[in-house]
Structures are given as C-alpha cells and as structure tokens.
Design a protein around this motif. Structure first.
Motif, mmCIF file in Angstrom:
data_model
loop_
_atom_site.group_PDB
_atom_site.id
_atom_site.type_symbol
_atom_site.label_atom_id
_atom_site.label_comp_id
_atom_site.label_asym_id
_atom_site.label_seq_id
_atom_site.Cartn_x
_atom_site.Cartn_y
_atom_site.Cartn_z
ATOM 1 N N TYR A 98 0.852 -1.182 0.000
ATOM 2 C CA TYR A 98 0.000 0.000 0.000
ATOM 3 C C TYR A 98 0.892 1.237 0.000
ATOM 4 O O TYR A 98 1.992 1.222 0.567
ATOM 5 N N PRO A 99 0.451 2.308 -0.615
ATOM 6 C CA PRO A 99 1.320 3.492 -0.737
ATOM 7 C C PRO A 99 1.453 4.273 0.562
ATOM 8 O O PRO A 99 0.651 4.121 1.496
ATOM 9 N N HIS A 100 2.477 5.120 0.600
ATOM 10 C CA HIS A 100 2.615 6.154 1.617
ATOM 11 C C HIS A 100 2.186 7.483 0.998
ATOM 12 O O HIS A 100 2.398 7.716 -0.191
ATOM 13 N N HIS A 106 1.504 5.410 6.106
ATOM 14 C CA HIS A 106 1.262 4.193 5.328
ATOM 15 C C HIS A 106 -0.250 4.003 5.213
ATOM 16 O O HIS A 106 -0.950 3.834 6.208
#
Length: 388
Positions: A98-100, A106
């Motif tokens: 999952y992106p930051h 996060h």
C-alpha cells in the motif's frame, strides 16, 4: 469449548512474521504463554486476505486447519450466506503493498475494511465484537469515523498495540489515580510504524493518573539536535527510563543516537508527556513516570523472534472480549494515540511546528479496573520459549 464462538479474520496480507501470522495463526495453533500453551476458546471460522504475498502462508495454514477463505469481506462475515454468521472479527490491516502519502503515512485500508464490516452489521441488524490491530487508521478523519460508527452500531470495539501487554522489568502498573506529573516512553524504529507503539506505551501508563485521561490540546514533533535543546519536562526522564533497558549501550543517548525524534504532548489537565525515539541507541521500549515524591521506570520487553508471544497476551485479551462481549480496555486510548500520531506526522511535515489539537482535547476516559491477561515473569519463559 462446546459450540465455540466463530471468528472471522479480515487481513491485508499473510506472510511469515506478519501481523496476520503472529495473531491469526495463534487462533489456529494456540497461544504460547509463560504458564504453558493455551488452546483457543474460540474458532477461527473464516478469513479474507486483501493481497496474496509471494511469501504467503495463509492459504496453506487455512487448508491445514479447515478454515475457509472467502473472496470478499462480506462473505467472510456471512460464511457465504446472506447475514452475519460469526461472533467476532479480527481486523488485521498491517503489512502489504500500500502506498505512503506525502506525510509518510502508510495508507493501510483499515477504515475501508471496517466500513464493510459495519455494513454487514447494519444489514444484519446485529453487531459483534471487533478488534482492530494497531492504530485505527492512518488519518484522524477515518479513525474518528470508525469510532463514531462503532458507537452508533453498539459494536464492542478494541484496538491497539501489543506493547501494553508485553513483559515489564521491573513490573510496574500505576494504581488508579496516581498523581503523575509527567511521563515518557522510549522507542525506536519508524516514526509512524513504531512511534505508535511508543505512544501506546506512555499512554497505557499515563491514563491511570489522577482523574484519568483528559485529552490532548497540542502536539509537536522534533528531530535532530532540536530534541536535546527542548525544555519539555518529560524529556528530563529519558535517562531514568533508558537505565531500565537491559541491553542499552554504554554510550550516552546523544552519542548513540545521531538523529533522535521526539513527540511532545500537552494534555488538557496540564499533564505533559513525551515519546523519545532513539534509533541507533536502543532497540527496546521503556517508560518513566514522575510524581511529586518519586520517579518510577520499567522496560517494556518484546520477544524478538518466534513465537512472538507478546502477541499471545494481546490475543488472549482479544479472545476474552470475543467470549464476554466486553472490551478489556477502552478503545479511546487508541483513538487518542491515533489522533496524536496523525498530528505528529503533520507537525513533522510542516517544519516541526507545534500544532493545536482541539479535536483531541475532549477525548477523556478512564483506564481499566479489571486486571488484564498479561505475563507474570520479567522475561519470556515456559511455552513462550518454544518456537511455533
């Protein structure tokens, strides 16, 4: 147990030593504790995994323990039917691809998963206990929505870290209404990922002060030399807390940690607390609290390898909620630490400024009265030393 309660595990991903592994696996294999190996009183009846990692072990474990895997959260909660068919939910939204965002948060989909869980509750006109692993969400708006939605649907709700339930050496638990004046937690690791653990370490102790928790009116994140130059009173307790760390190095904090980080908290009742992250100096957690008459400190110890039995004690308290329908400790602790962590990340992003937090100022609550299920020894022993 006869007719054990059925539990659904809603997880992001499941690989060795992931949070799914150190929690959900114990609901299949049992809980290693200092007093022996305890088998679950509940049954893991289903799980849903959002991502299948290349290292996945969840599929194999589920097959070995006859736990069906469902393709959606709704089906995991209904066991493939039309209405809620489980008696509790483990929401383990930690790890995964999952992106930051630009703040470094996060973006785990815990709120999205909880929204679907609550959708099944609302449609079924019945709610069951839910545990949300770690902080409620990566941002305050989602976390507050989760808290308010749980209240609306009367969901017995617990959340948080394993730190409040790990080993303490020497054992320290403040009596309720201890007249604390300031407190600090020592931590290490990522600002967000492990900073949350350190926040829950200081909060689970300071919430037992006189009058209970009153809310937080301001937060500031500092890094580098600015940490050593600040006059926040909680930081004066740092050496006392570090002295309890069994594996602490001989160097000073300043020499051993070239880039410290501090989270400074100002509470509505005038209490002040802090977190000090000492990467490079320490790989343990510790706590110190001060009253007018004395200062007390302890090390919070996590088991570094399998079977990661601090998660046994977290899981046993979750299981107790599943069995009784009553949370073991207030979810407001995690609501507050989630909001503080979000403010910390904003403070850091905005040049380490102090941020007023009126949205956290009225999160007042009392700590638990009933003793929790926790280790009795100062360090792991018995079945906790046996690898899974």
């Amino acid at each position: 147990m006869t007719n054990p309660k059925k539990i659904a595990a809603i997880i992001t991903t499941y690989f060795p030593h992931s949070h799914a592994d150190v929690i959900a696996t114990k609901y299949m294999k049992g809980f290693p504790t200092d007093a022996g190996h305890q088998m679950p009183r509940v049954e893991l009846a289903s799980f849903y995994s959002d991502q299948v990692d290349s290292r996945d072990i969840g599929i194999e474990l589920a097959a070995a323990h006859n736990v069906p895997i469902y393709p959606s959260i709704r089906q995991a909660l209904t066991l493939g039917g039309d209405k809620l068919a489980v008696d509790g939910v483990l929401l383990i939204g930690e790890h995964g691809d999952y992106p930051h965002n630009e703040l470094g948060q996060h973006m785990y989909p815990r709120c999205y998963m909880f929204e679907q869980i609550c959708g099944v509750f609302a449609a079924s006109r019945r709610a069951v206990p839910v545990f949300c692993d770690k902080h409620l969400a990566y941002n305050w708006d989602d976390a507050n929505w989760m808290y308010q939605r749980a209240k609306t649907l009367n969901v017995p709700f617990m959340a948080g870290s394993s730190l409040p339930l790990c080993w303490r050496k020497p054992f320290l638990e403040h009596p309720m209404d201890t007249p604390l004046e300031t407190a600090i937690a020592i931590g290490y690791g990522g600002i967000e990922s492990y900073g949350f653990h350190a926040l829950e370490t200081v909060q689970c102790m300071s919430e037992r002060r006189q009058g209970g928790e009153s809310g937080v009116v301001a937060v500031q994140c500092l890094e580098g030399d600015a940490v050593w130059k600040t006059a926040h009173p909680a930081l004066a307790l740092a050496e006392t807390a570090c002295a309890q760390i069994e594996a602490s190095p001989d160097s000073t904090m300043q020499d051993g940690c070239p880039n410290p980080a501090a989270f400074l908290l100002w509470h509505r009742d005038g209490f002040q607390s802090a977190v000090l992250m000492l990467n490079g100096y320490s790989t343990e957690f510790a706590y110190a609290g001060q009253t007018a008459n004395k200062t007390e400190a302890t090390e919070f110890y996590l088991q570094k390898g399998p079977p990661h039995a601090h998660f046994s004690y977290l899981s046993l308290n979750i299981e107790e909620m599943f069995v009784t329908g009553k949370p073991q400790y207030p979810v407001e602790r995690t609501l507050l630490t989630t909001g503080v962590l979000d403010a910390v990340m904003h403070s850091r992003h905005q040049g380490h400024t102090r941020l007023e937090t009126p949205h956290l100022a009225n999160i007042a609550y009392r700590s638990y009265e009933k003793p929790l299920i926790r280790p009795t020894a100062p360090r792991p022993e018995g079945a906790t030393l046996i690898s899974e």
